[in-house]
Design a protein around this motif. Structure first.
Motif, short mmCIF file in Angstrom:
data_model
loop_
_atom_site.label_atom_id
_atom_site.label_comp_id
_atom_site.label_asym_id
_atom_site.label_seq_id
_atom_site.Cartn_x
_atom_site.Cartn_y
_atom_site.Cartn_z
N GLY A 1 -14.44 7.59 -10.41
CA GLY A 1 -15.19 6.78 -9.44
C GLY A 1 -16.22 7.60 -8.70
N ILE A 2 -15.84 8.79 -8.27
CA ILE A 2 -16.79 9.67 -7.58
C ILE A 2 -17.94 10.05 -8.52
N ALA A 3 -17.60 10.34 -9.79
CA ALA A 3 -18.62 10.73 -10.76
C ALA A 3 -19.61 9.59 -11.00
N ARG A 4 -19.10 8.37 -11.10
CA ARG A 4 -20.00 7.22 -11.33
C ARG A 4 -20.89 6.97 -10.12
N GLY A 5 -20.33 7.10 -8.93
CA GLY A 5 -21.14 6.94 -7.73
C GLY A 5 -22.24 7.98 -7.64
N LEU A 6 -21.92 9.21 -8.01
CA LEU A 6 -22.91 10.28 -7.97
C LEU A 6 -23.97 10.09 -9.05
N LEU A 7 -23.56 9.62 -10.23
CA LEU A 7 -24.53 9.33 -11.29
C LEU A 7 -25.51 8.25 -10.84
#
Length: 416
Positions: free
Chosen positions: A203-209
């Protein structure tokens, strides 16, 4: 005009008859012009008085126009925020007049309170203190940025209040607080099993992407850390705190600043040392987050009896010795999948490599984390891979903190 014989008037005596002398002069030099002089003086006084009154009137009108324009500008700024506006009495009522019993957090920016709006909606009220380290510009930055961002892994901004000296933001309320509330607590860490930690990482990775690639602007967060990852009812992660964020132009890859702000332990080497930051700076912070989530330990203040490296250095040493699984939080032994843990550690080490060019983009990070069949490159040594004594650690920490604002804190909202 004289028509008689020329005489010397100094020779005239009482014995000689007097002579009349006629002299022609300009009327302006005659005493008969006194009335005209008085008229001219009256005109000058009238004109001077009128000019003074006119000047005073213009000054009063200018002040009135200036105040009116300031009010218009404030209204324009509020409209530019594209946010619902709340009045101060409504917010004060919702937070029980900002009582300590409603306080759920505090930092350099001020305090955060839980509030309940008249409609029954629970909100988190972030109130900027007068002595805030964040500042009005950072407040506007956070409000403008989040108002334009829409993603399920970004915290949602519900409104704001700009009234007098008050600067307040209203967020959706996160009942499970932040990520650090769980993973660094001896008892609560067990509530986050391995599957849930994997979901949080993705979830954090998708938000950052989304910030780096998929939003209307390319945004560098610059303060990604566990305390800025909020958890909702279902422990889904949401990135918060955009006060330090920067918007990049279309062709801008990297920029430099003389004002180093952020949180020690999460900032990349090139940012701390030279003031350079880019999307790879956020990737470095994500790598630190990932290794902290796997290990349940903080990078900052990490200690080990066998060496004086930080958590990144410890993870690297274990990786080099083929003992990477020893980094895993002990409470995960019954729920983890060893291959997934190793993959997460390897991706974390790839993200915290010393050189920005060696770090993967967030799109690659998501691909590597989500595909067990993907072949991952071997990581190089991490940033700050230098042993230091405990004294050096304390000194470095204090030094960075003097230039750090650990709470949300744009310079200007434009590409740099």
């Amino acid at each position: 005009m004289w028509f008689g014989n020329l005489i010397d008037i100094r020779e005239l005596t009482s014995e000689k008859p007097a002579e009349d002398i006629y002299i022609r002069i300009h009327t302006s030099e005659r005493g008969l012009n006194t009335i005209q002089k008085k008229k001219k003086l009256v005109i000058i006084l009238v004109i001077s008085s009128f000019s003074g009154i006119l000047t005073l009137g213009l000054a009063i009108w200018f002040q009135f126009w200036k105040k009116r324009r300031m009010g218009t500008d404030q209204e324009s700024k509020k409209e530019n925020l594209e946010l619902p506006l709340f009045d101060l009495p409504t917010i004060a009522t919702a937070t029980n007049n900002f009582s300590n019993t409603n306080k759920i957090g505090a930092g350099g920016f001020g305090s955060v309170y839980k509030g309940n709006l008249p409609e029954g909606v629970a909100v988190a009220v972030k109130r900027l203190s007068k002595n805030s380290a964040q500042g009005v510009q950072e407040f506007k930055n956070e409000a403008v940025l989040i108002a334009k961002l829409q993603h399920k892994n970004l915290v949602r901004l519900l409104g704001c209040c700009i009234q007098g000296e008050e600067r307040i933001l209203l967020y959706e309320y996160m009942p499970n607080k932040s990520l650090d509330y769980f993973i660094f607590d001896h008892n609560r860490r067990a509530l986050l099993a391995w599957d849930k930690r994997c979901e949080i990482v993705m979830g954090i990775a998708r938000g950052l992407l989304y910030l780096h690639q998929d939003s209307r602007f390319q945004i560098i967060h610059r303060d990604l850390k566990t305390s800025n990852i909020l958890l909702d009812d279902h422990l889904n992660p949401k990135i918060s705190d955009f006060g330090l964020a920067r918007i990049f132009g279309e062709n801008e890859m990297e920029t430099r600043t003389k004002r180093i702000v952020g949180t020690y332990g999460y900032m990349s080497p090139e940012y701390v040392i030279d003031g350079h930051f880019s999307i790879k700076s956020d990737v470095f912070s994500f790598g630190v987050l990932l290794l902290e989530i796997v290990s349940g330990k903080k990078n900052r203040g990490f200690s080990h009896p066998d060496h004086h490296h930080n958590l990144l250095g410890h993870a690297w040493l274990l990786w080099e010795q083929n003992k990477a699984l020893e980094l895993m939080d002990a409470c995960l032994e019954d729920s983890c999948v060893a291959s997934q843990v190793l993959r997460c550690i390897q991706v974390g080490l790839l993200c915290v490599q010393n050189l920005p060019a060696d770090r993967p983009a967030m799109s690659s990070v998501i691909f590597m984390l989500g595909n067990e069949g993907a072949t991952l490159p071997q990581p190089k040594h991490p940033g700050f891979f230098t042993e230091r004594s405990s004294v050096d650690t304390d000194t470095m920490s204090a030094k960075i903190e003097l230039h750090s604002e650990n709470a949300v804190t744009i310079s200007m909202l434009k590409g740099r």
